[in-house]
Design a protein around this motif. Structure first.
Motif, short mmCIF file in Angstrom:
data_model
loop_
_atom_site.label_atom_id
_atom_site.label_comp_id
_atom_site.label_asym_id
_atom_site.label_seq_id
_atom_site.Cartn_x
_atom_site.Cartn_y
_atom_site.Cartn_z
N VAL A 3 0.75 -1.17 -0.05
CA VAL A 3 0.19 -0.09 0.00
C VAL A 3 0.88 1.26 0.03
CG1 VAL A 3 -1.68 1.19 1.29
CG2 VAL A 3 -1.81 -1.31 1.38
N ARG A 4 0.71 2.08 -0.90
CA ARG A 4 1.20 3.35 -0.78
C ARG A 4 0.34 4.55 -0.28
NH1 ARG A 4 6.54 5.73 -1.37
NH2 ARG A 4 6.23 7.61 -2.52
N ILE A 5 0.56 5.16 0.81
CA ILE A 5 -0.15 6.11 1.53
C ILE A 5 0.46 7.56 1.36
CG2 ILE A 5 -1.06 7.09 3.59
CD1 ILE A 5 -0.73 4.13 4.85
N VAL A 6 -0.22 8.50 0.93
CA VAL A 6 0.34 9.89 0.56
C VAL A 6 -0.80 10.85 1.18
CG1 VAL A 6 0.79 11.58 -1.14
CG2 VAL A 6 1.19 9.30 -1.51
N LEU A 38 -7.49 2.33 -5.44
CA LEU A 38 -7.24 3.54 -5.09
C LEU A 38 -8.41 4.07 -4.17
CD1 LEU A 38 -5.69 6.29 -5.59
CD2 LEU A 38 -6.95 6.64 -7.71
N GLU A 39 -7.82 4.77 -3.09
CA GLU A 39 -8.97 5.81 -2.29
C GLU A 39 -8.47 6.79 -1.89
OE1 GLU A 39 -10.69 1.92 0.19
OE2 GLU A 39 -8.83 2.43 0.86
N LEU A 40 -9.53 7.92 -1.84
CA LEU A 40 -9.09 9.20 -1.24
C LEU A 40 -9.90 9.60 -0.02
CD1 LEU A 40 -7.89 12.10 -1.86
CD2 LEU A 40 -10.09 12.66 -2.84
N TYR A 41 -9.17 9.92 1.16
CA TYR A 41 -9.52 10.32 2.20
C TYR A 41 -9.51 11.70 2.56
CZ TYR A 41 -9.63 5.24 3.04
OH TYR A 41 -9.79 4.03 2.96
N ARG A 42 -10.46 12.21 3.54
CA ARG A 42 -10.20 13.71 3.78
C ARG A 42 -10.27 13.78 5.58
NH1 ARG A 42 -14.06 18.55 1.51
NH2 ARG A 42 -12.25 20.10 1.34
N ASP A 43 -9.24 14.57 5.82
CA ASP A 43 -9.49 14.74 7.30
C ASP A 43 -10.67 14.97 8.05
OD1 ASP A 43 -7.22 14.44 9.72
OD2 ASP A 43 -8.26 16.52 9.97
N LYS A 44 -11.23 14.59 9.22
CA LYS A 44 -12.15 15.15 9.58
C LYS A 44 -12.13 16.58 10.40
CE LYS A 44 -15.65 11.98 10.66
NZ LYS A 44 -16.64 12.24 9.78
N VAL A 49 -6.53 18.61 4.35
CA VAL A 49 -5.85 17.47 4.63
C VAL A 49 -6.28 16.47 3.81
CG1 VAL A 49 -4.44 15.77 6.14
CG2 VAL A 49 -4.35 18.26 6.49
N PHE A 50 -5.87 15.58 2.85
CA PHE A 50 -6.20 14.57 2.12
C PHE A 50 -5.21 13.46 2.16
CE2 PHE A 50 -8.39 17.97 0.58
CZ PHE A 50 -9.76 17.58 0.32
N PHE A 51 -5.64 12.09 1.98
CA PHE A 51 -4.87 10.88 2.00
C PHE A 51 -5.40 10.26 0.86
CE2 PHE A 51 -4.95 12.14 6.44
CZ PHE A 51 -3.83 12.07 6.98
N THR A 52 -4.25 9.74 0.29
CA THR A 52 -4.56 8.81 -0.81
C THR A 52 -4.00 7.32 -0.21
OG1 THR A 52 -2.67 9.20 -2.05
CG2 THR A 52 -4.73 10.31 -2.71
N TYR A 53 -4.65 6.33 -0.62
CA TYR A 53 -4.20 4.91 -0.48
C TYR A 53 -4.27 4.33 -1.78
CZ TYR A 53 -4.47 5.38 4.86
OH TYR A 53 -4.06 5.37 5.87
N GLU A 87 3.67 13.99 2.29
CA GLU A 87 4.43 12.94 2.85
C GLU A 87 4.05 11.55 2.52
OE1 GLU A 87 5.01 13.23 7.29
OE2 GLU A 87 3.53 14.80 7.16
N ALA A 88 4.69 10.59 2.36
CA ALA A 88 4.27 9.45 1.63
C ALA A 88 4.96 8.32 2.28
CB ALA A 88 4.80 9.48 -0.09
N TRP A 89 4.50 7.14 2.28
CA TRP A 89 5.00 5.82 3.01
C TRP A 89 4.63 4.74 2.16
CZ3 TRP A 89 1.98 9.69 5.43
CH2 TRP A 89 2.71 10.35 6.34
N SER A 90 5.24 3.80 1.92
CA SER A 90 5.04 2.36 1.31
C SER A 90 4.97 1.50 2.52
CB SER A 90 5.92 1.95 0.23
OG SER A 90 5.85 2.87 -0.96
N VAL A 91 3.92 0.82 2.47
CA VAL A 91 3.80 -0.12 3.72
C VAL A 91 3.13 -1.62 3.20
CG1 VAL A 91 3.31 1.45 5.44
CG2 VAL A 91 1.45 0.72 4.05
N ASP A 92 3.57 -2.84 3.66
CA ASP A 92 3.24 -3.78 3.56
C ASP A 92 1.92 -4.17 4.51
OD1 ASP A 92 5.03 -4.58 1.72
OD2 ASP A 92 6.41 -5.21 3.50
#
Length: 98
Positions: A3-6, A38-44, A49-53, A87-92
């Motif tokens: 998973v790539r989280i941005v 592909l998912e897009l999230y918005r901080d509550k 602030v948004f996150f893509t997974y 900021e980005a992370w690659s996670v298993d």
């Protein structure tokens, strides 16, 4: 699969532009070779602030996407809209309970 989280924080005046551009490219990103989700999230608490997974079969597919015209064109529009550096992370993925 990994998973790539941005995490992206946009200027207040740039949120609509980001969302409009994401709407235009989201299917193309999702249909990139090796992309499984592909998912897009918005901080509550902070609507800027948004996150893509994105879920990828392997890192080679993500790297191919990151060097594609789709990514460079999308990033050229997105990057100037930031309020701060992304900021980005690659996670298993270890566990998923549905």
């Amino acid at each position: 699969m990994f998973v790539r989280i941005v995490k992206m924080q946009f200027r207040e005046d740039a949120v609509k532009t980001f969302l409009s551009n994401f709407e235009n490219v989201r299917q193309d990103i999702r249909n990139a070779p090796g992309c499984r989700l592909l998912e897009l999230y918005r901080d509550k608490d902070n609507p800027q602030v948004f996150f893509t997974y994105s879920y990828w079969e392997n890192e080679a597919y993500l790297e191919a996407y990151r060097t594609s015209k789709l990514f460079t064109d999308t990033w050229a529009i997105t990057k100037p809209l930031f309020a701060q550096k992304a900021e980005a992370w690659s996670v298993d993925k270890l566990v998923s309970l549905g």
